[in-house]
Write a protein that holds these residues in place. Structure first.
Motif, PDB file in Angstrom:
ATOM      1  N   GLU A   1      -6.041  -5.972   5.300  1.00 63.11           N
ATOM      2  CA  GLU A   1      -6.182  -5.508   3.916  1.00 63.11           C
ATOM      3  C   GLU A   1      -7.608  -5.057   3.628  1.00 63.11           C
ATOM      4  O   GLU A   1      -7.827  -4.051   2.940  1.00 63.11           O
ATOM      5  CB  GLU A   1      -5.775  -6.623   2.952  1.00 63.11           C
ATOM      6  CG  GLU A   1      -4.277  -6.899   2.929  1.00 63.11           C
ATOM      7  CD  GLU A   1      -3.909  -8.046   2.010  1.00 63.11           C
ATOM      8  OE1 GLU A   1      -2.903  -7.931   1.291  1.00 63.11           O
ATOM      9  OE2 GLU A   1      -4.637  -9.068   2.009  1.00 63.11           O
TER      10      GLU A   1
ATOM     11  N   HIS B   1       0.809  -1.214   0.000  1.00 62.68           N
ATOM     12  CA  HIS B   1       0.000   0.000   0.000  1.00 62.68           C
ATOM     13  C   HIS B   1       0.844   1.267   0.000  1.00 62.68           C
ATOM     14  O   HIS B   1       0.302   2.374  -0.178  1.00 62.68           O
ATOM     15  CB  HIS B   1      -0.924   0.013   1.227  1.00 62.68           C
ATOM     16  CG  HIS B   1      -0.195   0.076   2.532  1.00 62.68           C
ATOM     17  ND1 HIS B   1       0.520  -0.999   3.024  1.00 62.68           N
ATOM     18  CD2 HIS B   1      -0.059   1.084   3.433  1.00 62.68           C
ATOM     19  CE1 HIS B   1       1.056  -0.657   4.180  1.00 62.68           C
ATOM     20  NE2 HIS B   1       0.729   0.588   4.453  1.00 62.68           N
TER      21      HIS B   1
ATOM     22  N   SER C   1      -9.096  -1.261   2.511  1.00 63.79           N
ATOM     23  CA  SER C   1      -9.984  -1.051   1.361  1.00 63.79           C
ATOM     24  C   SER C   1     -11.345  -0.519   1.783  1.00 63.79           C
ATOM     25  O   SER C   1     -12.252  -0.415   0.946  1.00 63.79           O
ATOM     26  CB  SER C   1     -10.167  -2.369   0.601  1.00 63.79           C
ATOM     27  OG  SER C   1      -8.923  -2.876   0.152  1.00 63.79           O
TER      28      SER C   1
ATOM     29  N   ASP D   1     -13.572  -1.983   3.423  1.00 59.63           N
ATOM     30  CA  ASP D   1     -14.618  -3.002   3.430  1.00 59.63           C
ATOM     31  C   ASP D   1     -15.141  -3.253   4.845  1.00 59.63           C
ATOM     32  O   ASP D   1     -16.315  -3.577   5.029  1.00 59.63           O
ATOM     33  CB  ASP D   1     -14.087  -4.319   2.851  1.00 59.63           C
ATOM     34  CG  ASP D   1     -13.799  -4.213   1.366  1.00 59.63           C
ATOM     35  OD1 ASP D   1     -14.352  -3.300   0.725  1.00 59.63           O
ATOM     36  OD2 ASP D   1     -13.026  -5.034   0.846  1.00 59.63           O
TER      37      ASP D   1
END
Length: 283
Positions: free
Chosen positions: A133, A42, A137, A139
């Motif tokens: 991760e 990232h 993002s 999520d």
């Protein structure tokens, strides 16, 4: 190494180096790929740039004895540096003792671990990395992510003796307005039914104490993460057939379905009939 040696060593490390050291201690073992995903993917413009930066950092920390690599590599010798499995080295261990004197760290064992220990430990780390991760993002949100021994839960048995429940991972995540609590058990299809069912009974007994609910006003969904569909059906069958167990407490998924479960918060696609309520179970 003297205290002044350790202070001097710390001066050669960046904040990111120190956090990587703490994560290597937290997860016990990490692959090169997992470290790259945690710290470099990232922060670099391309995967190639991330891989190069990761390999340079790991080589430097290895020279300083902050980290060491197991002799056995994932994928064998042909895998190259990508196949290394990393853990806290002797200088890294001493530095952690200096930085965290109250942690009560035990003496570290530097013998090569068993294949099962490596596979199980890396599988736990993989779920943690995937969760991190997903949070990057947007999520999910991560409120808490605990590995052993921080994930352990203490209670008293009916006889008044201290007993411990030892989840592989404890997660608290959020999605929208809902908060979700999870106890994760990683299964590599090596355990027979009595072992699996004994662990399920331990979770059910811990729920009955009400200790977790008193603090969090909910009880986590217990998730068994297994390698494949055949094993999922096998564990599901064992749990459903055991009259001592409340099957609503347990969700069984394959590793490939883990992220979808976390993102959905226990959507009906993954939960068992009557179980896996949002935020955990309340009984």
């Amino acid at each position: 190494m003297t205290r002044s040696d350790l202070v001097g060593l710390q001066d050669h490390l960046t904040d990111s180096d120190l956090q990587l050291l703490r994560d290597a201690d937290k997860y016990r073992l990490l692959t090169t790929s997992q470290i790259q995903r945690l710290y470099f993917d990232h922060a670099r413009p391309t995967p190639v740039a991330a891989a190069r930066a990761c390999n340079r950092t790991l080589a430097r920390l290895r020279r300083l004895h902050i980290l060491k690599a197991l002799e056995r590599r994932i994928g064998g010798v042909r895998a190259g540096s990508a196949g290394f499995v990393w853990y806290v080295g002797p200088a890294g261990d001493r530095l952690l003792r200096l930085l965290e004197p109250a942690a009560g760290r035990g003496r570290r064992n530097y013998r090569e671990p068993s294949r099962y220990f490596v596979d199980h430990t890396l599988a736990i780390a993989e779920l943690a990395v995937q969760t991190i991760e997903a949070a990057r993002s947007s999520d999910v949100e991560i409120f808490d992510l605990q590995t052993e021994p921080d994930s352990w839960q203490q209670s008293l048995s009916p006889r008044g003796t201290v007993q411990w429940l030892k989840p592989d991972l404890r997660l608290v995540t959020a999605n929208g307005d809902y908060e979700y609590h999870w106890f994760l058990e990683i299964d590599l299809a090596t355990e027979h039914a009595p072992v699996v069912l004994r662990q399920c009974l331990a979770y059910q007994s811990f729920r009955a104490t009400g200790r977790y609910q008193a603090t969090h006003d909910t009880f986590p969904v217990v998730v068994w993460v297994v390698p494949d569909e055949h094993r999922r059906q096998q564990l599901r069958g064992w749990i459903d057939a055991d009259g001592r167990l409340d099957p609503r407490l347990f969700t069984v998924i394959t590793a490939n379905d883990f992220l979808d479960l976390i993102r959905s918060g226990g959507h009906d696609t993954f939960t068992n009939p009557g179980g896996g309520q949002k935020g955990g179970t309340t009984s």
